[in-house]
Design a protein around this motif. Structure first.
Motif, PDB file in Angstrom:
ATOM      1  N   PHE A   1      32.881  19.881 -23.992  1.00 18.71           N
ATOM      2  CA  PHE A   1      31.690  20.697 -23.706  1.00 18.71           C
ATOM      3  C   PHE A   1      31.785  21.409 -22.359  1.00 18.71           C
ATOM      4  O   PHE A   1      32.640  22.261 -22.204  1.00 18.71           O
TER       5      PHE A   1
ATOM      6  N   SER B   1      39.651  14.111 -25.435  1.00 19.05           N
ATOM      7  CA  SER B   1      40.001  13.049 -26.383  1.00 19.05           C
ATOM      8  C   SER B   1      41.046  12.105 -25.799  1.00 19.05           C
ATOM      9  O   SER B   1      41.132  10.948 -26.201  1.00 19.05           O
TER      10      SER B   1
ATOM     11  N   GLY C   1      41.898  19.815 -28.564  1.00 22.31           N
ATOM     12  CA  GLY C   1      42.966  20.488 -27.844  1.00 22.31           C
ATOM     13  C   GLY C   1      44.081  20.857 -28.813  1.00 22.31           C
ATOM     14  O   GLY C   1      44.422  20.082 -29.700  1.00 22.31           O
TER      15      GLY C   1
ATOM     16  N   SER D   1      32.248  21.646 -38.834  1.00 24.26           N
ATOM     17  CA  SER D   1      32.913  20.515 -39.501  1.00 24.26           C
ATOM     18  C   SER D   1      32.086  19.248 -39.359  1.00 24.26           C
ATOM     19  O   SER D   1      31.990  18.456 -40.299  1.00 24.26           O
TER      20      SER D   1
ATOM     21  N   GLN E   1      35.017  22.731 -19.450  1.00 23.43           N
ATOM     22  CA  GLN E   1      35.996  23.601 -20.100  1.00 23.43           C
ATOM     23  C   GLN E   1      37.285  23.766 -19.289  1.00 23.43           C
ATOM     24  O   GLN E   1      38.286  24.232 -19.817  1.00 23.43           O
TER      25      GLN E   1
ATOM     26  N   ASP F   1      40.523  18.669 -34.292  1.00 28.76           N
ATOM     27  CA  ASP F   1      40.391  20.119 -34.036  1.00 28.76           C
ATOM     28  C   ASP F   1      39.910  20.312 -32.595  1.00 28.76           C
ATOM     29  O   ASP F   1      38.984  21.063 -32.339  1.00 28.76           O
TER      30      ASP F   1
ATOM     31  N   CYS G   1      33.687  14.079 -30.597  1.00 28.84           N
ATOM     32  CA  CYS G   1      34.148  14.191 -29.205  1.00 28.84           C
ATOM     33  C   CYS G   1      34.355  15.663 -28.859  1.00 28.84           C
ATOM     34  O   CYS G   1      34.930  16.420 -29.644  1.00 28.84           O
ATOM     35  N   ASP G   2      33.859  16.084 -27.706  1.00 29.37           N
ATOM     36  CA  ASP G   2      34.142  17.441 -27.205  1.00 29.37           C
ATOM     37  C   ASP G   2      33.976  17.413 -25.684  1.00 29.37           C
ATOM     38  O   ASP G   2      33.114  16.707 -25.153  1.00 29.37           O
TER      39      ASP G   2
ATOM     40  N   GLU H   1      48.488  17.316 -27.008  1.00 27.14           N
ATOM     41  CA  GLU H   1      47.128  16.907 -27.395  1.00 27.14           C
ATOM     42  C   GLU H   1      47.075  16.544 -28.879  1.00 27.14           C
ATOM     43  O   GLU H   1      46.468  15.547 -29.265  1.00 27.14           O
TER      44      GLU H   1
ATOM     45  N   ALA I   1      34.954  26.731 -27.413  1.00 32.55           N
ATOM     46  CA  ALA I   1      34.270  26.227 -26.215  1.00 32.55           C
ATOM     47  C   ALA I   1      32.924  25.677 -26.653  1.00 32.55           C
ATOM     48  O   ALA I   1      31.930  26.399 -26.740  1.00 32.55           O
TER      49      ALA I   1
ATOM     50  N   HIS J   1      32.957  22.236 -30.998  1.00 34.67           N
ATOM     51  CA  HIS J   1      32.479  23.614 -30.999  1.00 34.67           C
ATOM     52  C   HIS J   1      30.992  23.620 -31.367  1.00 34.67           C
ATOM     53  O   HIS J   1      30.202  22.944 -30.739  1.00 34.67           O
TER      54      HIS J   1
ATOM     55  N   CYS K   1      33.910  14.119 -23.455  1.00 31.43           N
ATOM     56  CA  CYS K   1      35.102  13.892 -22.617  1.00 31.43           C
ATOM     57  C   CYS K   1      36.303  14.480 -23.350  1.00 31.43           C
ATOM     58  O   CYS K   1      36.194  14.886 -24.507  1.00 31.43           O
TER      59      CYS K   1
HETATM   60  C1  LIG Z   1      38.129  25.011 -32.476  1.00 29.81           C
HETATM   61  S1  LIG Z   1      36.824  24.192 -31.703  1.00 29.81           S
HETATM   62  C2  LIG Z   1      36.313  23.036 -32.903  1.00 29.81           C
HETATM   63  C3  LIG Z   1      35.450  23.600 -33.991  1.00 29.81           C
HETATM   64  C4  LIG Z   1      34.823  22.553 -34.854  1.00 29.81           C
HETATM   65  N1  LIG Z   1      35.799  22.003 -35.782  1.00 29.81           N
HETATM   66  C5  LIG Z   1      33.642  23.121 -35.587  1.00 29.81           C
HETATM   67  O1  LIG Z   1      33.703  23.236 -36.810  1.00 29.81           O
HETATM   68  O2  LIG Z   1      32.659  23.444 -34.942  1.00 29.81           O
HETATM   69  C6  LIG Z   1      37.661  23.195 -30.529  1.00 29.81           C
HETATM   70  C7  LIG Z   1      36.736  22.380 -29.644  1.00 29.81           C
HETATM   71  O3  LIG Z   1      37.553  21.421 -28.969  1.00 29.81           O
HETATM   72  C8  LIG Z   1      37.090  21.265 -27.657  1.00 29.81           C
HETATM   73  N2  LIG Z   1      38.257  20.761 -26.887  1.00 29.81           N
HETATM   74  C9  LIG Z   1      39.295  21.456 -26.408  1.00 29.81           C
HETATM   75  N3  LIG Z   1      40.189  20.632 -25.835  1.00 29.81           N
HETATM   76  C10 LIG Z   1      39.693  19.375 -25.993  1.00 29.81           C
HETATM   77  C11 LIG Z   1      40.162  18.085 -25.604  1.00 29.81           C
HETATM   78  N4  LIG Z   1      41.326  17.916 -24.981  1.00 29.81           N
HETATM   79  N5  LIG Z   1      39.394  17.012 -25.915  1.00 29.81           N
HETATM   80  C12 LIG Z   1      38.210  17.173 -26.571  1.00 29.81           C
HETATM   81  N6  LIG Z   1      37.722  18.363 -26.953  1.00 29.81           N
HETATM   82  C13 LIG Z   1      38.456  19.451 -26.671  1.00 29.81           C
HETATM   83  C14 LIG Z   1      36.557  22.638 -27.232  1.00 29.81           C
HETATM   84  O4  LIG Z   1      35.561  22.520 -26.255  1.00 29.81           O
HETATM   85  C15 LIG Z   1      36.019  23.183 -28.572  1.00 29.81           C
HETATM   86  O5  LIG Z   1      34.638  22.966 -28.670  1.00 29.81           O
END
Ligand SMILES: C[S@@+](CC[C@H](N)C(=O)[O-])C[C@H]1O[C@@H](n2cnc3c(N)ncnc32)[C@H](O)[C@@H]1O
Length: 232
Positions: free
Chosen positions: A26, A65, A85, A6, A29, A83, A23-24, A90, A38, A2, A63
């Motif tokens: 990005f 996770s 998917g 964190s 989406q 945190d 990892c994200d 996931e 997102a 995000h 990518c």
């Molecule tokens: C709730 S946010 C995380 C917030 C983060 N803990 C923070 O403090 O900023 C969830 C993030 O996971 C990413 N995301 C969703 N599915 C994912 C996946 N399968 N693999 C990696 N990242 C993923 C989204 O793009 C989003 O940025």
């Protein structure tokens, strides 16, 4: 990841000889099947530079996770925060990745376990816990579930009796509750409001009153709907 709240905390916790990896997905989406936030890489990076200017950016895996293995993550880490998917699949897969990445006293931290908006997280964690005997829930607080391997539980639990930790808790009105969860002594941390403070002090008074032993003998555990707890 995000916007990196964190990750910034983990950045602060990382010693100079340690590596932080994040990892994200990005801008992909379409892979965010659980719609959990997102992340925008440029926002993340500018937050990092703003708050942790003296620390180099973490290694970023852009990518899903599920595309990572311990070849990317590496092994022997002390903390792994999940945190991404929020589906059950996931979450469980991320926990399996964390299991391989963490050293024997390492800790997994999982967001949103009790969040009704994302029930898949609890399903994934429960599946993981039911399919192995190594990991145990240690504590829940601040919307995070903390898990460690069973052979490290006793050492971590000592922290709950640490004077500086207890002082921090009382200063911020954090209350610790111990309960059985997955056959383990499990601590939840909650911040008490004024009303809860009054209730707790009333409970304490009742628990100390001479009438209690008499009531306990007669099997009465509740007075006016208030649970009588053991003396604190
Ligand atoms: C709730 S946010 C995380 C917030 C983060 N803990 C923070 O403090 O900023 C969830 C993030 O996971 C990413 N995301 C969703 N599915 C994912 C996946 N399968 N693999 C990696 N990242 C993923 C989204 O793009 C989003 O940025």
């Amino acid at each position: 990841m995000h916007h990196g709240k964190s990750s910034l905390l983990f950045g602060l916790l990382t010693d100079d000889d340690e590596t932080l990896k994040v990892c994200d997905i990005f801008d992909q989406q379409e892979k965010n099947v659980s719609n959990s936030g997102a992340g925008v890489r440029s926002v993340f990076e500018s937050n990092w530079h703003r708050w942790l200017a003296d620390k180099k950016l973490p290694e970023i895996y852009q990518c899903a996770s599920a595309e990572l293995s311990s070849k990317n993550t590496g092994t022997n880490y002390r903390l792994f925060s999940i945190d991404g998917g929020h589906t059950a699949q996931e979450t469980e897969a991320d926990m399996m990745l964390a299991d391989r990445a963490l050293h024997k006293k390492g800790m997994m931290i999982i967001d949103d376990y009790f969040d009704a908006a994302f029930p898949g997280v609890s399903e994934g964690v429960n599946r993981f816990l039911n399919n192995q005997n190594t990991w145990r829930p240690l504590m829940y607080g601040f919307n995070k579930m903390f898990l460690v391997r069973s052979n490290a539980l006793a050492e971590y639990r000592q922290a709950f009796n640490d004077d500086s930790f207890l002082e921090l808790c009382s200063g911020r009105r954090y209350v610790l509750y111990t309960q059985q969860f997955f056959a383990t002594e499990f601590v939840t941390v909650r911040q008490s409001g004024r009303a809860q403070d009054v209730l707790r002090s009333a409970r304490r008074k009742i628990a100390r009153s001479p009438v209690m032993p008499v009531l306990e003998k007669s099997g009465i555990k509740k007075i006016y709907g208030m649970l009588i707890r053991p003396r604190e």
